[in-house]
Scaffold this motif. Structure first.
Motif, mmCIF file in Angstrom:
data_model
loop_
_atom_site.group_PDB
_atom_site.id
_atom_site.type_symbol
_atom_site.label_atom_id
_atom_site.label_comp_id
_atom_site.label_asym_id
_atom_site.label_seq_id
_atom_site.Cartn_x
_atom_site.Cartn_y
_atom_site.Cartn_z
ATOM 1 N N MET A 46 1.143 -1.260 -0.351
ATOM 2 C CA MET A 46 0.234 -0.121 -0.449
ATOM 3 C C MET A 46 0.741 0.776 -0.095
ATOM 4 S SD MET A 46 -3.453 -0.357 -0.113
ATOM 5 C CE MET A 46 -4.149 0.347 0.301
ATOM 6 N N VAL A 47 1.883 1.192 0.828
ATOM 7 C CA VAL A 47 2.984 2.205 0.876
ATOM 8 C C VAL A 47 3.463 2.629 -0.387
ATOM 9 C CG1 VAL A 47 5.003 3.208 0.971
ATOM 10 C CG2 VAL A 47 3.477 2.425 2.873
ATOM 11 N N LEU A 48 3.788 1.621 -1.148
ATOM 12 C CA LEU A 48 4.263 1.506 -2.936
ATOM 13 C C LEU A 48 3.372 2.246 -3.845
ATOM 14 C CD1 LEU A 48 6.399 -1.810 -2.918
ATOM 15 C CD2 LEU A 48 6.915 0.808 -2.476
ATOM 16 N N LEU A 49 1.697 2.133 -3.328
ATOM 17 C CA LEU A 49 1.059 2.250 -4.185
ATOM 18 C C LEU A 49 0.380 3.558 -3.963
ATOM 19 C CD1 LEU A 49 -0.805 0.682 -6.127
ATOM 20 C CD2 LEU A 49 -2.495 0.992 -4.421
ATOM 21 N N VAL A 50 0.476 4.129 -2.375
ATOM 22 C CA VAL A 50 0.321 5.738 -2.644
ATOM 23 C C VAL A 50 1.852 6.577 -3.796
ATOM 24 C CG1 VAL A 50 0.440 7.412 -1.173
ATOM 25 C CG2 VAL A 50 -0.491 5.116 -0.289
ATOM 26 N N TRP A 74 -4.227 12.429 1.189
ATOM 27 C CA TRP A 74 -4.888 12.748 1.798
ATOM 28 C C TRP A 74 -5.546 11.233 2.698
ATOM 29 C CZ3 TRP A 74 -8.085 12.681 6.157
ATOM 30 C CH2 TRP A 74 -9.345 12.587 5.913
ATOM 31 N N ALA A 75 -4.610 10.288 1.484
ATOM 32 C CA ALA A 75 -4.970 8.671 1.931
ATOM 33 C C ALA A 75 -4.352 8.586 2.695
ATOM 34 C CB ALA A 75 -4.634 7.704 0.464
ATOM 35 N N PRO A 76 -2.953 8.476 3.423
ATOM 36 C CA PRO A 76 -2.368 7.907 4.196
ATOM 37 C C PRO A 76 -2.602 8.557 5.433
ATOM 38 C CG PRO A 76 -1.135 8.942 2.641
ATOM 39 C CD PRO A 76 -1.618 8.553 1.773
ATOM 40 N N LEU A 124 -7.159 0.205 7.671
ATOM 41 C CA LEU A 124 -5.338 0.516 7.111
ATOM 42 C C LEU A 124 -5.720 1.121 6.119
ATOM 43 C CD1 LEU A 124 -2.260 1.160 8.764
ATOM 44 C CD2 LEU A 124 -2.964 0.636 6.422
ATOM 45 N N THR A 125 -5.188 -0.380 5.273
ATOM 46 C CA THR A 125 -5.430 -0.658 4.072
ATOM 47 C C THR A 125 -7.132 -0.246 2.584
ATOM 48 O OG1 THR A 125 -6.822 -3.039 4.316
ATOM 49 C CG2 THR A 125 -4.103 -2.063 4.256
ATOM 50 N N GLY A 145 -8.607 -3.333 -3.921
ATOM 51 C CA GLY A 145 -8.464 -5.489 -4.364
ATOM 52 C C GLY A 145 -7.245 -5.539 -3.549
ATOM 53 N N LEU A 146 -6.276 -4.941 -2.948
ATOM 54 C CA LEU A 146 -4.972 -5.301 -2.444
ATOM 55 C C LEU A 146 -5.717 -5.246 -0.952
ATOM 56 C CD1 LEU A 146 -1.987 -3.572 -3.207
ATOM 57 C CD2 LEU A 146 -2.628 -5.773 -3.168
ATOM 58 N N ALA A 147 -7.037 -4.808 -0.378
ATOM 59 C CA ALA A 147 -8.187 -4.606 0.679
ATOM 60 C C ALA A 147 -8.577 -5.664 0.925
ATOM 61 C CB ALA A 147 -8.437 -2.517 1.088
#
Length: 233
Positions: A46-50, A74-76, A124-125, A145-147
């Motif tokens: 998720m960090v890499l996706l952001v 805003w996402a994180p 979080l995800t 999908g990852l979440a």
């Protein structure tokens, strides 16, 4: 809420045993892989996706570059707020982990002594995923999908009930969506100020990224002036 865990005929408990039962039949190496993915791997993803979403919107440029980057930021932030909101919820509900009330579970992660509802990982995800969806649908769908995979892993690992995960999804989505108008109202002016800075403006718009509506000009190409066209006529 704890009463939901007491009856073996409860669909929540039945689904827990069905999903977690897969761990008993799987090879040990697969369980270890799911343990890493569910505990750390998907959070790293998720960090890499952001980071990837930010890189994409800043390279694209356009007049909405500042607001797009603000949405990525805003996402994180939404994830962090959602986790803070979850703290009193967990203490109020005080639902024990499933392995505390049910025998025969294949628990892949030991040392979990806090409460089960709501799942921090699922919260979080999903908050990050929905926040990214606001900024960029493609990255947002990947994040969702990852979440969903994260939620499955938490139940597979025997550390959460399915309703813990569903509650986390709902909480993360609610925070990301309901607070996004206020967040964008506050973050967009900051992003625009950064965009106008000579030193850090590249955080908002990559060098050479055009504003929306600008025509791309190939380096070295001759630009035809209006008077040249008149003389040629």
């Amino acid at each position: 809420m704890a009463g939901l865990a007491e009856s073996g005929s409860n669909p929540d408990v039945d689904l827990l045993y069905d999903i977690n039962g897969l761990a008993k039949d799987a090879p040990r190496w697969f369980d270890r892989g799911v343990e890493f993915v569910g505990e750390y791997g998907l959070l790293i993803a998720m960090v890499l996706l952001v980071a990837g979403c930010w890189w994409s919107v800043r390279r694209r440029g356009g007049e909405d570059a500042a607001s797009s980057v603000a949405a990525v930021v805003w996402a994180p932030l939404a994830a962090g707020i959602a986790l803070l909101v979850n703290m009193p919820i967990r203490d109020f509900v005080a639902r024990p982990r499933p392995f505390a009330d049910h025998q025969g579970l294949e628990v892949l992660v030991s040392g979990k002594t806090d409460y089960s509802f709501v799942s921090d990982h699922a919260t979080l995800t999903m908050a990050v995923a929905v926040g990214l969806f606001i900024a960029n649908r493609k990255f947002g769908l990947i994040g969702i999908g990852l979440a969903l995979l994260e939620g499955f892993c938490r139940v597979y690992m025997g550390v959460h009930y399915p309703t813990d995960v569903i509650g986390g999804f709902a909480l993360g989505t609610a925070v990301a969506l309901l607070l996004s108008p206020l967040a964008m109202l506050l973050l967009t002016p900051v992003a625009k100020a950064v965009e106008g800075s000579a030193r850090v403006g590249g955080l908002i718009r990559a060098r050479g990224a055009a504003f929306a509506g600008e025509e791309a000009v190939i380096a070295g190409a001759r630009v035809e002036r209006a008077e040249d066209r008149d003389l040629a006529a």
